[in-house]
Design an enzyme around this catalytic site. Structure first.
Site, PDB file in Angstrom:
ATOM      1  N   TYR A  26      42.036  25.315  46.141  1.00 55.84           N
ATOM      2  CA  TYR A  26      41.273  25.111  47.374  1.00 55.84           C
ATOM      3  C   TYR A  26      41.864  24.062  48.306  1.00 55.84           C
ATOM      4  CZ  TYR A  26      38.046  27.903  44.604  1.00 55.84           C
ATOM      5  OH  TYR A  26      37.490  28.902  43.835  1.00 55.84           O
ATOM      6  N   ASP A  90      22.647  42.100  52.886  1.00 62.26           N
ATOM      7  CA  ASP A  90      21.538  42.702  53.629  1.00 62.26           C
ATOM      8  C   ASP A  90      21.101  41.799  54.785  1.00 62.26           C
ATOM      9  OD1 ASP A  90      21.566  44.876  51.953  1.00 62.26           O
ATOM     10  OD2 ASP A  90      19.775  44.323  50.826  1.00 62.26           O
ATOM     11  N   HIS A 103      38.349  33.454  52.644  1.00 60.01           N
ATOM     12  CA  HIS A 103      38.422  32.710  51.384  1.00 60.01           C
ATOM     13  C   HIS A 103      39.669  31.858  51.400  1.00 60.01           C
ATOM     14  CE1 HIS A 103      35.190  35.088  49.738  1.00 60.01           C
ATOM     15  NE2 HIS A 103      35.775  36.131  50.287  1.00 60.01           N
TER      16      HIS A 103
HETATM   17  C1  DQA Z   1      36.226  31.146  47.437  1.00 55.97           C
HETATM   18  C2  DQA Z   1      36.567  32.131  46.309  1.00 55.97           C
HETATM   19  C3  DQA Z   1      35.359  32.409  45.442  1.00 55.97           C
HETATM   20  O1  DQA Z   1      35.705  33.330  44.421  1.00 55.97           O
HETATM   21  C4  DQA Z   1      34.874  31.123  44.805  1.00 55.97           C
HETATM   22  O2  DQA Z   1      33.736  31.376  44.029  1.00 55.97           O
HETATM   23  C5  DQA Z   1      34.629  30.054  45.812  1.00 55.97           C
HETATM   24  C6  DQA Z   1      35.605  29.864  46.882  1.00 55.97           C
HETATM   25  C7  DQA Z   1      37.472  30.750  48.230  1.00 55.97           C
HETATM   26  O3  DQA Z   1      37.311  30.223  49.343  1.00 55.97           O
HETATM   27  O4  DQA Z   1      38.589  30.941  47.776  1.00 55.97           O
HETATM   28  O5  DQA Z   1      33.664  29.303  45.718  1.00 55.97           O
HETATM   29  O6  DQA Z   1      35.314  31.767  48.317  1.00 55.97           O
END
Ligand code: DQA
Length: 150
Positions: A26, A90, A103
């Site tokens: 991240y 939804d 993501h």
């Molecule tokens: C995420 C990817 C998701 O699978 C994970 O649960 C996250 C972060 C990402 O930004 O890479 O909380 O959304």
């Protein structure tokens, strides 16, 4: 030049502790630092952003219910909810706004369960594995959708 479109940037569960999550996945940014980056991407594109984060699914749903008239589009990283929280899909559908899913990590290159997205077929695009840059790409895609440019 600013077209003033209002983008609701929605962060889901566990984004309040982004700086405590695995930096290899991240990037080690705090949520505030990520939001500053998003803010500067938005400025370059002439968009207005408003941020929302919650760890409570019902709060996310209720925010989505109130979006009509308050925002022109949605950029969402729903975190783990992405993979199973159908009520959020939804609720986003109720908002009837163009939306893009983002993501930080490459969700399709990780565990099998992260390959499912409740937003599939609803969001107009998905950007994953690009880190904060994915938010720039998402804002660009929304800007194009809102102004009808390609
Ligand atoms: C995420 C990817 C998701 O699978 C994970 O649960 C996250 C972060 C990402 O930004 O890479 O909380 O959304």
């Amino acid at each position: 030049m600013s077209n003033g479109h209002r983008i609701e940037v929605m962060h889901g569960v566990n984004f309040d502790v982004l700086d405590r999550r695995d930096p290899a996945l991240y990037g080690g940014l705090s949520l505030l630092e990520l939001e500053r980056r998003i803010e500067s991407f938005a400025q370059e594109l002439g968009l207005r952003v408003r941020f929302f984060q919650t760890n409570f699914e019902g709060e996310m749903v209720e925010r989505m219910h109130r979006l009509a008239g308050e925002a022109d589009a949605v950029l969402i990283n729903a975190g783990a909810w992405t993979h199973y929280a159908w009520a959020i899909r939804d609720a986003l559908e109720v908002a009837k706004l163009p939306s893009v899913e983002v993501h930080l990590s490459d969700v399709d290159g990780r565990e099998q369960w992260r390959r499912v997205s409740i937003f599939e077929g609803l969001c107009l695009a998905k950007f994953a594995g690009e880190g904060p840059e994915g938010y720039r790409l998402g804002l660009q895609a929304l800007s194009k959708a809102l102004t009808g440019t390609r």
